[in-house]
Design a protein around this motif. Structure first.
Motif, PDB file in Angstrom:
ATOM      1  N   LEU A  67       2.793 -28.139  -4.638  1.00  0.00           N
ATOM      2  CA  LEU A  67       3.292 -26.829  -5.058  1.00  0.00           C
ATOM      3  C   LEU A  67       3.913 -26.149  -3.850  1.00  0.00           C
ATOM      4  O   LEU A  67       3.381 -26.248  -2.743  1.00  0.00           O
ATOM      5  CB  LEU A  67       2.149 -25.940  -5.549  1.00  0.00           C
ATOM      6  N   THR A  68       4.985 -25.474  -4.073  1.00  0.00           N
ATOM      7  CA  THR A  68       5.626 -24.738  -2.983  1.00  0.00           C
ATOM      8  C   THR A  68       5.502 -23.247  -3.268  1.00  0.00           C
ATOM      9  O   THR A  68       5.618 -22.816  -4.418  1.00  0.00           O
ATOM     10  CB  THR A  68       7.114 -25.136  -2.902  1.00  0.00           C
ATOM     11  N   LEU A  69       5.282 -22.497  -2.208  1.00  0.00           N
ATOM     12  CA  LEU A  69       5.258 -21.044  -2.352  1.00  0.00           C
ATOM     13  C   LEU A  69       6.449 -20.469  -1.601  1.00  0.00           C
ATOM     14  O   LEU A  69       6.637 -20.753  -0.418  1.00  0.00           O
ATOM     15  CB  LEU A  69       3.956 -20.482  -1.772  1.00  0.00           C
ATOM     16  N   CYS A  70       7.239 -19.699  -2.331  1.00  0.00           N
ATOM     17  CA  CYS A  70       8.432 -19.079  -1.745  1.00  0.00           C
ATOM     18  C   CYS A  70       8.059 -17.643  -1.339  1.00  0.00           C
ATOM     19  O   CYS A  70       7.711 -16.823  -2.186  1.00  0.00           O
ATOM     20  CB  CYS A  70       9.525 -19.114  -2.809  1.00  0.00           C
ATOM     21  N   LEU A  71       8.086 -17.387  -0.030  1.00  0.00           N
ATOM     22  CA  LEU A  71       7.562 -16.129   0.501  1.00  0.00           C
ATOM     23  C   LEU A  71       8.659 -15.130   0.848  1.00  0.00           C
ATOM     24  O   LEU A  71       9.743 -15.518   1.289  1.00  0.00           O
ATOM     25  CB  LEU A  71       6.801 -16.416   1.802  1.00  0.00           C
ATOM     26  N   SER A  72       8.340 -13.859   0.725  1.00  0.00           N
ATOM     27  CA  SER A  72       9.239 -12.800   1.191  1.00  0.00           C
ATOM     28  C   SER A  72       8.849 -12.398   2.609  1.00  0.00           C
ATOM     29  O   SER A  72       7.671 -12.437   2.977  1.00  0.00           O
ATOM     30  CB  SER A  72       9.139 -11.577   0.273  1.00  0.00           C
ATOM     31  N   SER A  73       9.848 -12.005   3.383  1.00  0.00           N
ATOM     32  CA  SER A  73       9.580 -11.558   4.755  1.00  0.00           C
ATOM     33  C   SER A  73       9.951 -10.089   4.975  1.00  0.00           C
ATOM     34  O   SER A  73       9.590  -9.497   5.981  1.00  0.00           O
ATOM     35  CB  SER A  73      10.332 -12.429   5.763  1.00  0.00           C
ATOM     36  N   GLN A  74      10.691  -9.523   4.036  1.00  0.00           N
ATOM     37  CA  GLN A  74      11.088  -8.112   4.146  1.00  0.00           C
ATOM     38  C   GLN A  74      11.015  -7.478   2.750  1.00  0.00           C
ATOM     39  O   GLN A  74      11.013  -8.184   1.740  1.00  0.00           O
ATOM     40  CB  GLN A  74      12.531  -8.004   4.656  1.00  0.00           C
ATOM     41  N   VAL A  75      10.972  -6.153   2.719  1.00  0.00           N
ATOM     42  CA  VAL A  75      11.087  -5.449   1.429  1.00  0.00           C
ATOM     43  C   VAL A  75      12.585  -5.262   1.200  1.00  0.00           C
ATOM     44  O   VAL A  75      13.232  -4.482   1.890  1.00  0.00           O
ATOM     45  CB  VAL A  75      10.382  -4.081   1.470  1.00  0.00           C
ATOM     46  N   THR A 101      18.769  -9.603  -4.464  1.00  0.00           N
ATOM     47  CA  THR A 101      17.989  -8.880  -3.448  1.00  0.00           C
ATOM     48  C   THR A 101      18.923  -8.059  -2.561  1.00  0.00           C
ATOM     49  O   THR A 101      18.646  -6.892  -2.255  1.00  0.00           O
ATOM     50  CB  THR A 101      17.192  -9.873  -2.565  1.00  0.00           C
ATOM     51  N   GLY A 102      20.030  -8.690  -2.146  1.00  0.00           N
ATOM     52  CA  GLY A 102      20.983  -7.987  -1.290  1.00  0.00           C
ATOM     53  C   GLY A 102      21.504  -6.720  -1.952  1.00  0.00           C
ATOM     54  O   GLY A 102      21.755  -5.707  -1.297  1.00  0.00           O
ATOM     55  N   LYS A 103      21.625  -6.767  -3.270  1.00  0.00           N
ATOM     56  CA  LYS A 103      22.167  -5.611  -4.006  1.00  0.00           C
ATOM     57  C   LYS A 103      21.208  -4.427  -4.017  1.00  0.00           C
ATOM     58  O   LYS A 103      21.628  -3.284  -4.095  1.00  0.00           O
ATOM     59  CB  LYS A 103      22.426  -6.028  -5.472  1.00  0.00           C
ATOM     60  N   ILE A 104      19.911  -4.730  -3.975  1.00  0.00           N
ATOM     61  CA  ILE A 104      18.976  -3.601  -4.103  1.00  0.00           C
ATOM     62  C   ILE A 104      18.679  -2.931  -2.769  1.00  0.00           C
ATOM     63  O   ILE A 104      17.990  -1.938  -2.715  1.00  0.00           O
ATOM     64  CB  ILE A 104      17.660  -4.006  -4.806  1.00  0.00           C
ATOM     65  N   GLY A 105      19.190  -3.494  -1.677  1.00  0.00           N
ATOM     66  CA  GLY A 105      19.071  -2.827  -0.385  1.00  0.00           C
ATOM     67  C   GLY A 105      17.842  -3.239   0.402  1.00  0.00           C
ATOM     68  O   GLY A 105      17.221  -4.261   0.110  1.00  0.00           O
ATOM     69  N   PHE A 106      17.522  -2.440   1.392  1.00  0.00           N
ATOM     70  CA  PHE A 106      16.470  -2.812   2.339  1.00  0.00           C
ATOM     71  C   PHE A 106      15.569  -1.617   2.587  1.00  0.00           C
ATOM     72  O   PHE A 106      16.049  -0.491   2.749  1.00  0.00           O
ATOM     73  CB  PHE A 106      17.130  -3.252   3.652  1.00  0.00           C
ATOM     74  N   ALA A 107      14.270  -1.847   2.611  1.00  0.00           N
ATOM     75  CA  ALA A 107      13.341  -0.753   2.910  1.00  0.00           C
ATOM     76  C   ALA A 107      12.702  -0.930   4.287  1.00  0.00           C
ATOM     77  O   ALA A 107      12.800  -0.067   5.148  1.00  0.00           O
ATOM     78  CB  ALA A 107      12.268  -0.658   1.837  1.00  0.00           C
ATOM     79  N   MET A 162       0.823  -1.219   0.000  1.00  0.00           N
ATOM     80  CA  MET A 162       0.000   0.000   0.000  1.00  0.00           C
ATOM     81  C   MET A 162       0.853   1.263   0.000  1.00  0.00           C
ATOM     82  O   MET A 162       0.391   2.319  -0.420  1.00  0.00           O
ATOM     83  CB  MET A 162      -0.944  -0.009   1.195  1.00  0.00           C
ATOM     84  N   ASP A 163       2.081   1.157   0.506  1.00  0.00           N
ATOM     85  CA  ASP A 163       2.949   2.345   0.479  1.00  0.00           C
ATOM     86  C   ASP A 163       3.880   2.331  -0.743  1.00  0.00           C
ATOM     87  O   ASP A 163       4.910   3.003  -0.758  1.00  0.00           O
ATOM     88  CB  ASP A 163       3.733   2.492   1.795  1.00  0.00           C
ATOM     89  N   GLY A 164       3.546   1.522  -1.746  1.00  0.00           N
ATOM     90  CA  GLY A 164       4.219   1.617  -3.037  1.00  0.00           C
ATOM     91  C   GLY A 164       5.487   0.799  -3.201  1.00  0.00           C
ATOM     92  O   GLY A 164       6.175   0.913  -4.209  1.00  0.00           O
ATOM     93  N   HIS A 165       5.821  -0.060  -2.229  1.00  0.00           N
ATOM     94  CA  HIS A 165       6.986  -0.940  -2.396  1.00  0.00           C
ATOM     95  C   HIS A 165       6.620  -2.155  -3.251  1.00  0.00           C
ATOM     96  O   HIS A 165       5.436  -2.479  -3.402  1.00  0.00           O
ATOM     97  CB  HIS A 165       7.488  -1.430  -1.037  1.00  0.00           C
ATOM     98  N   HIS A 166       7.651  -2.834  -3.728  1.00  0.00           N
ATOM     99  CA  HIS A 166       7.427  -4.059  -4.499  1.00  0.00           C
ATOM    100  C   HIS A 166       8.075  -5.247  -3.801  1.00  0.00           C
ATOM    101  O   HIS A 166       9.203  -5.137  -3.313  1.00  0.00           O
ATOM    102  CB  HIS A 166       7.995  -3.917  -5.911  1.00  0.00           C
ATOM    103  N   ILE A 167       7.351  -6.348  -3.767  1.00  0.00           N
ATOM    104  CA  ILE A 167       7.934  -7.588  -3.251  1.00  0.00           C
ATOM    105  C   ILE A 167       7.574  -8.728  -4.204  1.00  0.00           C
ATOM    106  O   ILE A 167       6.664  -8.595  -5.019  1.00  0.00           O
ATOM    107  CB  ILE A 167       7.430  -7.933  -1.825  1.00  0.00           C
ATOM    108  N   GLU A 168       8.310  -9.818  -4.043  1.00  0.00           N
ATOM    109  CA  GLU A 168       8.097 -10.953  -4.941  1.00  0.00           C
ATOM    110  C   GLU A 168       7.792 -12.233  -4.164  1.00  0.00           C
ATOM    111  O   GLU A 168       8.269 -12.420  -3.055  1.00  0.00           O
ATOM    112  CB  GLU A 168       9.373 -11.210  -5.754  1.00  0.00           C
TER     113      GLU A 168
END
Ligand code: SF4
Length: 367
Positions: free
Chosen positions: A109-117, A128-134, A83-89
């Motif tokens: 089927l397996t779902l690979c989840l994100s835990s941080q932006v 992911t490490g290259k693009i930093g952390f929000a 909702m604040d405009g970030h993107h996750i995968e």
């Protein structure tokens, strides 16, 4: 704005009472969300219309929006906007083998989840490490990935030639997308409690894997929690210096201490640990690496997965050739390590081992 997906069923029932609604309204909403994957309050037809109209003003059950999908090699990557405009995968993956003997691999089927932006750990081989952390993801943003993936799957009951069950189509969850789950443990743990609730989504703890870069505090907490969750550890080098070069977090969470924490975990829980090893040509695929791994891993019950490095733009390392992978597998075999080569599926998708990136159909998406 109300964000009710952050609440457990018990908390939702308590909330209903405090807002003057009967407690069973919580069960109605919960059933719509977790068995039918309906998140539009107007479609919850057993709730009073007047209340639905009121709630529509400021209730957000799904704080993510699906903005793109990308399919390749029996995997689908989903791009979500917060909702604040970030993107996750998030990635839906067909798996090759069952987690348990009784499981039908045709339904898996397996779902690979994100835990941080993004991710603050900056492993040098990782997109992911290259693009930093929000920021950390909220509980409902973690859960929203599962619901949206299930919504996508409702329209694809025969995805990848599988015959998927009519209700919950995902059989396994792995926290192996963007971010380090132990750095957002409070929210990840709460999300897991909601996902495993037998009255809701009902996935078993055994079908959930936490993949960590080796955060000691998190491993201790998982040991204490003692639920049969699977633990996967990104190793990438058996040597302290080599690991610190690839994973800066191991300077503050050193390899020796990591191994000690894992011994405690295994002594306490009796569970097997999965070690993930991204093979980078000429960096960690030598005979001495295989020998180092033997010395490091011999006290453990473990699975050892190797994943060929996916090239990341701006990093000069190379993906090992099939011949080189074969040689490394032979080195491992000679020292008694039985390794599984994970399919490098989804080259464009770049899925696997924390290598999710944000290049979408040749357009860059900002965190
Ligand atoms: S590999 Fe995992 S822990 Fe390391 S930077 Fe990438 S997402 Fe973070």
């Amino acid at each position: 704005m109300k964000r009710w997906l952050n609440l457990s069923l018990e908390d939702l029932r308590t909330l209903m009472e405090t807002i003057g609604q009967p407690a069973h309204r919580a069960n109605q909403i919960w059933t719509w969300v977790w068995t039918k994957f309906v998140t539009d309050i107007q479609k919850m037809t057993d709730l009073p219309q007047k209340w639905r109209d009121e709630l529509s003003q400021d209730l957000v059950l799904l704080p993510l929006r699906l903005v793109d999908t990308l399919e390749e090699d029996e995997s689908i990557k989903l791009l979500f906007q917060t909702m604040d405009g970030h993107h996750i995968e998030t990635v839906i993956l067909k798996q090759d083998e069952a987690t348990e003997e009784t499981e039908d691999p045709k339904k898996r089927l397996t779902l690979c989840l994100s835990s941080q932006v993004g991710c603050p750990l900056g492993c040098v081989f990782c997109a992911t490490g290259k693009i930093g952390f929000a920021r950390n993801l909220e509980v409902d943003e973690i859960l929203g990935q599962v619901i949206l993936a299930e919504q996508v799957l409702q329209n694809h009951p025969h995805l990848f030639g599988l015959s998927l069950p009519s209700q919950r189509k995902i059989s396994n969850l792995v926290f192996m997308g963007m971010g380090e789950p132990f750095l957002n443990w409070e929210n990840v743990q709460k999300a897991i409690r909601i996902l495993t609730s037998p009255k809701g989504y009902g996935i078993g703890y055994r079908h959930i894997t936490i993949s960590t870069a080796g955060i000691l505090e998190g491993i201790h907490k998982l040991t204490e929690w003692n639920q049969p969750i699977r633990l996967a550890v990104s190793l990438h080098s058996p040597f302290r210096m080599g690991r610190e070069r690839l994973m800066p977090i191991s300077k503050t969470n050193p390899l020796d201490d990591l191994m000690m924490a894992l011994r405690e975990y295994q002594d306490h829980t009796g569970r097997r640990i999965t070690f993930e090893y991204t093979v980078i040509a000429g960096i960690n695929d030598r005979r001495e690496d295989a020998e180092g791994l033997r010395k490091l891993l011999f006290p453990f019950k473990y699975l050892f997965n190797i994943i060929p490095y996916n090239p990341v733009e701006g990093i000069e390392w190379e993906t090992p050739s099939p011949g080189r992978i074969k040689t490394f597998l032979r080195f491992l075999d000679e020292v008694g390590i039985s390794a599984t080569l994970r399919k490098s599926r989804g080259r464009k998708i770049a899925a696997g081992c924390g290598q999710l990136g944000l290049i979408w159909k040749n357009r860059e998406v900002k965190l």
